[in-house]
Design a protein around this motif. Structure first.
Motif, PDB file in Angstrom:
ATOM      1  N   ALA A 533      -2.538   1.258  -8.382  1.00 26.45           N
ATOM      2  CA  ALA A 533      -3.829   0.596  -8.557  1.00 26.45           C
ATOM      3  C   ALA A 533      -4.958   1.604  -8.732  1.00 26.45           C
ATOM      4  N   ASP A 534      -6.051   1.124  -9.331  1.00 23.85           N
ATOM      5  CA  ASP A 534      -7.212   1.978  -9.554  1.00 23.85           C
ATOM      6  C   ASP A 534      -8.251   1.842  -8.451  1.00 23.85           C
ATOM      7  N   ARG A 535      -7.874   1.194  -7.376  1.00 17.65           N
ATOM      8  CA  ARG A 535      -8.776   0.996  -6.240  1.00 17.65           C
ATOM      9  C   ARG A 535      -7.946   0.636  -5.005  1.00 17.65           C
ATOM     10  N   PRO A 536      -8.536   0.627  -3.827  1.00 18.93           N
ATOM     11  CA  PRO A 536      -7.792   0.249  -2.615  1.00 18.93           C
ATOM     12  C   PRO A 536      -7.150  -1.127  -2.752  1.00 18.93           C
ATOM     13  N   PHE A 537      -6.028  -1.286  -2.051  1.00 18.46           N
ATOM     14  CA  PHE A 537      -5.159  -2.448  -2.264  1.00 18.46           C
ATOM     15  C   PHE A 537      -4.645  -2.932  -0.910  1.00 18.46           C
ATOM     16  N   VAL A 538      -4.707  -4.236  -0.686  1.00 17.62           N
ATOM     17  CA  VAL A 538      -4.175  -4.837   0.538  1.00 17.62           C
ATOM     18  C   VAL A 538      -2.959  -5.682   0.178  1.00 17.62           C
ATOM     19  N   ILE A 539      -1.818  -5.411   0.827  1.00 14.77           N
ATOM     20  CA  ILE A 539      -0.617  -6.228   0.647  1.00 14.77           C
ATOM     21  C   ILE A 539      -0.408  -7.051   1.916  1.00 14.77           C
ATOM     22  N   ASP A 540      -0.426  -8.349   1.778  1.00 14.27           N
ATOM     23  CA  ASP A 540      -0.228  -9.281   2.888  1.00 14.27           C
ATOM     24  C   ASP A 540       1.242  -9.698   2.885  1.00 14.27           C
ATOM     25  N   PHE A 541       2.071  -8.974   3.640  1.00 19.12           N
ATOM     26  CA  PHE A 541       3.504  -9.275   3.729  1.00 19.12           C
ATOM     27  C   PHE A 541       3.739 -10.344   4.803  1.00 19.12           C
ATOM     28  N   ARG A 542       4.284 -11.485   4.406  1.00 19.16           N
ATOM     29  CA  ARG A 542       4.621 -12.537   5.376  1.00 19.16           C
ATOM     30  C   ARG A 542       5.975 -12.206   6.002  1.00 19.16           C
ATOM     31  N   THR A 543       5.939 -11.616   7.164  1.00 15.89           N
ATOM     32  CA  THR A 543       7.155 -11.118   7.799  1.00 15.89           C
ATOM     33  C   THR A 543       7.602 -12.014   8.948  1.00 15.89           C
ATOM     34  N   ASP A 544       8.851 -11.799   9.334  1.00 16.66           N
ATOM     35  CA  ASP A 544       9.512 -12.631  10.338  1.00 16.66           C
ATOM     36  C   ASP A 544       9.294 -12.057  11.742  1.00 16.66           C
ATOM     37  N   PRO A 545       8.701 -12.816  12.658  1.00 16.44           N
ATOM     38  CA  PRO A 545       8.515 -12.310  14.020  1.00 16.44           C
ATOM     39  C   PRO A 545       9.803 -12.260  14.829  1.00 16.44           C
ATOM     40  N   ALA A 546      10.895 -12.799  14.279  1.00 15.26           N
ATOM     41  CA  ALA A 546      12.142 -12.859  15.035  1.00 15.26           C
ATOM     42  C   ALA A 546      13.005 -11.617  14.876  1.00 15.26           C
ATOM     43  N   VAL A 547      12.531 -10.629  14.111  1.00 13.07           N
ATOM     44  CA  VAL A 547      13.265  -9.364  13.985  1.00 13.07           C
ATOM     45  C   VAL A 547      12.856  -8.466  15.148  1.00 13.07           C
ATOM     46  N   PRO A 548      13.795  -8.096  16.012  1.00  9.17           N
ATOM     47  CA  PRO A 548      13.418  -7.460  17.282  1.00  9.17           C
ATOM     48  C   PRO A 548      13.193  -5.955  17.181  1.00  9.17           C
ATOM     49  N   PRO A 549      12.054  -5.462  17.652  1.00  8.73           N
ATOM     50  CA  PRO A 549      11.833  -4.007  17.734  1.00  8.73           C
ATOM     51  C   PRO A 549      12.357  -3.434  19.043  1.00  8.73           C
TER      52      PRO A 549
END
Length: 595
Positions: A533-549
């Motif tokens: 991109a030619d400017r700052p970019f925000v990616i809104d990833f809809r992720t799963d809260p059920a993946v355990p860290p």
């Protein structure tokens, strides 16, 4: 010349380029002086004083220079504190310049009157002073700059509003006047020869040598590699030292600790000798058993040696200089069995990470989001991660190489520095791309407002790429899983559930670019789009809260508790959460042989 004019002139003499700040009437004198000085050094306007402090920390971390921030009296000075503590605990040089009410009002319970000397006594414990007469300058400011740089810590200069307006008078050649001078000489302390000989004896005697390096070893990469080769050692990295050594080296086992990797855990479990370089890694339980390994530590700060482990030899000195003097005393190991084991464990770990990233999730596996980024990282990228589950994926899935840099709030582990860190990084290196990996909690807490700061300044950067990746799972995920694993408690919705925010849409409203990603097939194209991109970019990833860290050292009891807590919670999520736990258990099996 007013006192305020002189303060800015002295900062210029110290070659300060930027002051990250927010205005207020407690620093009106300084603001007027900035106008007279044609905005030199540059006043970088954050949305909040805490963000100004974080931006100063990010600038300092990624430039190697001292960060400077400024704020008004009372609430402004209070707001700086969290960012300043982040700097103090991560040993980052930052100078805070704060206003105070007029001297005539002190002690009168006046508006915005706060006892700043007492308030800052801990965070700026190495040096904190209030200027009450012009002749205290330049000494007070010089000492603040010098102490911050040499002791890698926070210092503070408090200037009452009426003092800012006084005519500047330099200190005289007289009693009780303190003149000053600029500059910090470069020096690199080295350990004593007898201590080096003792350290070599310990390391030469070992058969299974493990190394742990931190941010203090960043400038000693060639020496660390040479020592690792001589000793046949594997190398684990404290989280603040993630960019100190390339992850592409076969014997590098990655991060260690709560967010660490299994090969790092196994290496510490099985070694007989430990060499720690430039790290004050706090978690003793991830180091070898106390009667298991002989140990040597190298650290620049004498107050930090001997902590965390019963070290047999403590070397006080610069990491590079100490290792250069140690190398001629080391004997090359001839049995490669230990090194081969470390390398096999590290290789298997990256296979596990690949499998973890491929586990299906609803809608997107957050591990896949970060794992997909790994191969796409620009060679000179700067990466910041926020606190929370995002830090887990940053620690485990990104393989740093070449000149890549990365950091996070390592010791304070505060929420919210991800976006302001990369803003500070862009002022330090406007020609390098930067990426912030943040959770939706941190984005809602701090990141959204700082997108306004990004929009205000990005046109000044020669490389305008600044990517904010939001892992949007509607959950304060790290704490949710800690509660499950440690307390066996299901998710407590009132504290943990977050509203959905269209982060990419907010970016677009500000004149930035952004995209919302809701399927796995969109993940890689979104990364490509953002990085081109030619400017700052925000990616809104809809992720799963059920993946355990859940960390690699998790016990069966903790995994069982987490599984039970999931099943006690929302039944619609149970099958997806079981998938994530299944992946965790599969990772757990090879090291424990359980059926």
């Amino acid at each position: 010349m007013k006192v305020s004019d002189y303060v800015l002139e002295r900062l210029r003499d110290w070659e300060v380029e930027y002051v990250f700040a927010y205005p207020g009437d407690g620093i009106n004198g300084l603001l007027a002086a900035w106008g007279r000085a044609e905005d030199r050094p540059r006043f970088i306007q954050a949305r909040h004083e805490e963000m100004a402090a974080f931006e100063a920390v990010g600038y300092a971390k990624f430039s190697g220079r001292t960060g400077v921030c400024a704020a008004t009296s009372g609430p402004g000075a209070i707001h700086l504190l969290n960012g300043l503590y982040d700097a103090k605990l991560d040993h980052v040089p930052v100078v805070a310049i704060v206003g105070q009410t007029d001297r005539s009002a002190m002690g009168g319970s006046y508006q915005q009157e706060v006892d700043l000397l007492t308030l800052y006594k801990d965070v700026a414990s190495e040096f904190c002073e209030m200027v009450t007469v012009p002749a205290q300058l330049p000494n007070v400011l010089d000492r603040a700059m010098r102490v911050a740089a040499t002791r890698r810590t926070v210092t503070a200069v408090i200037i009452p509003a009426d003092v800012q307006e006084l005519d500047y008078e330099p200190p005289r050649h007289a009693f009780k006047q303190v003149p000053s001078s600029l500059g910090v000489g470069h020096y690199a302390p080295v350990p004593a020869e007898e201590d080096l000989a003792r350290a070599a004896e310990v390391l030469n005697a070992g058969e299974r040598v493990a190394m742990l390096i931190g941010q203090g070893a960043r400038h000693a990469r060639p020496e660390v590699e040479q020592v690792a080769e001589l000793l046949g050692a594997g190398v684990a990295k404290a989280l603040l030292g993630k960019d100190a050594l390339p992850d592409t080296l076969s014997y590098v086992t990655g991060s260690i600790g709560l967010l660490g990797t299994r090969p790092s855990y196994e290496m510490m479990r099985d070694c007989d000798t430990l060499l720690v370089v430039g790290s004050s890694f706090p978690y003793t339980q991830f180091l070898p058993e106390f009667d298991q390994a002989r140990a040597v530590q190298i650290d620049l700060d004498p107050s930090l040696v001997g902590l965390r482990y019963p070290f047999e030899v403590n070397l006080v000195g610069d990491a590079g200089e100490a290792l250069r003097r140690l190398i001629p005393l080391l004997e090359r190991k001839t049995d490669g069995t230990w090194r081969k084991t470390v390398e096999e464990n590290a290789a298997r770990w990256w296979e596990v990470m690949q499998r973890r990233a491929e586990v299906s999730a609803d809608p997107i596996n957050p591990e896949y989001v970060v794992h997909a980024l790994d191969a796409l990282l620009p060679e000179n990228v700067i990466v910041a991660a926020d606190s929370g589950s995002a830090a887990n994926w940053y620690a485990r899935h990104l393989r740093f190489r070449g000149t890549m840099r990365g950091s996070l709030s390592g010791t304070l582990a505060t929420m919210g520095p991800g976006v302001p860190y990369v803003i500070g990084a862009k002022f330090a290196h406007p020609d390098r791309p930067a990426i912030a990996i943040v959770g939706d909690g941190a984005m809602q807490m701090n990141g959204l407002a700082e997108l306004i700061t990004v929009a205000k300044y990005y046109r000044e950067w020669s490389d305008p790429r600044l990517v904010v990746a939001v892992l949007n799972n509607h959950d304060l995920n790290q704490v949710t899983w800690e509660m499950r694993a440690m307390q066996g408690a299901p998710q407590f919705e009132p504290s943990q559930s977050l509203p959905d925010v269209r982060y990419a849409a907010v970016a677009q409203l500000l004149g930035l670019h952004g995209v919302r990603v809701e399927t796995p097939e969109e993940v890689e194209p979104a990364w490509y789009q953002a990085l081109a991109a030619d400017r700052p970019f925000v990616i809104d990833f809809r992720t799963d809260p059920a993946v355990p860290p859940i960390p690699p050292h998790a016990t069966w009891d903790q995994i069982r508790a987490a599984a039970t807590a999931v099943l006690q919670g929302d039944s619609d999520r149970a099958s997806v959460a079981r998938q994530g736990l299944k992946a965790k258990i599969q990772e757990f099996l090879p090291g424990h042989g359980r059926n």
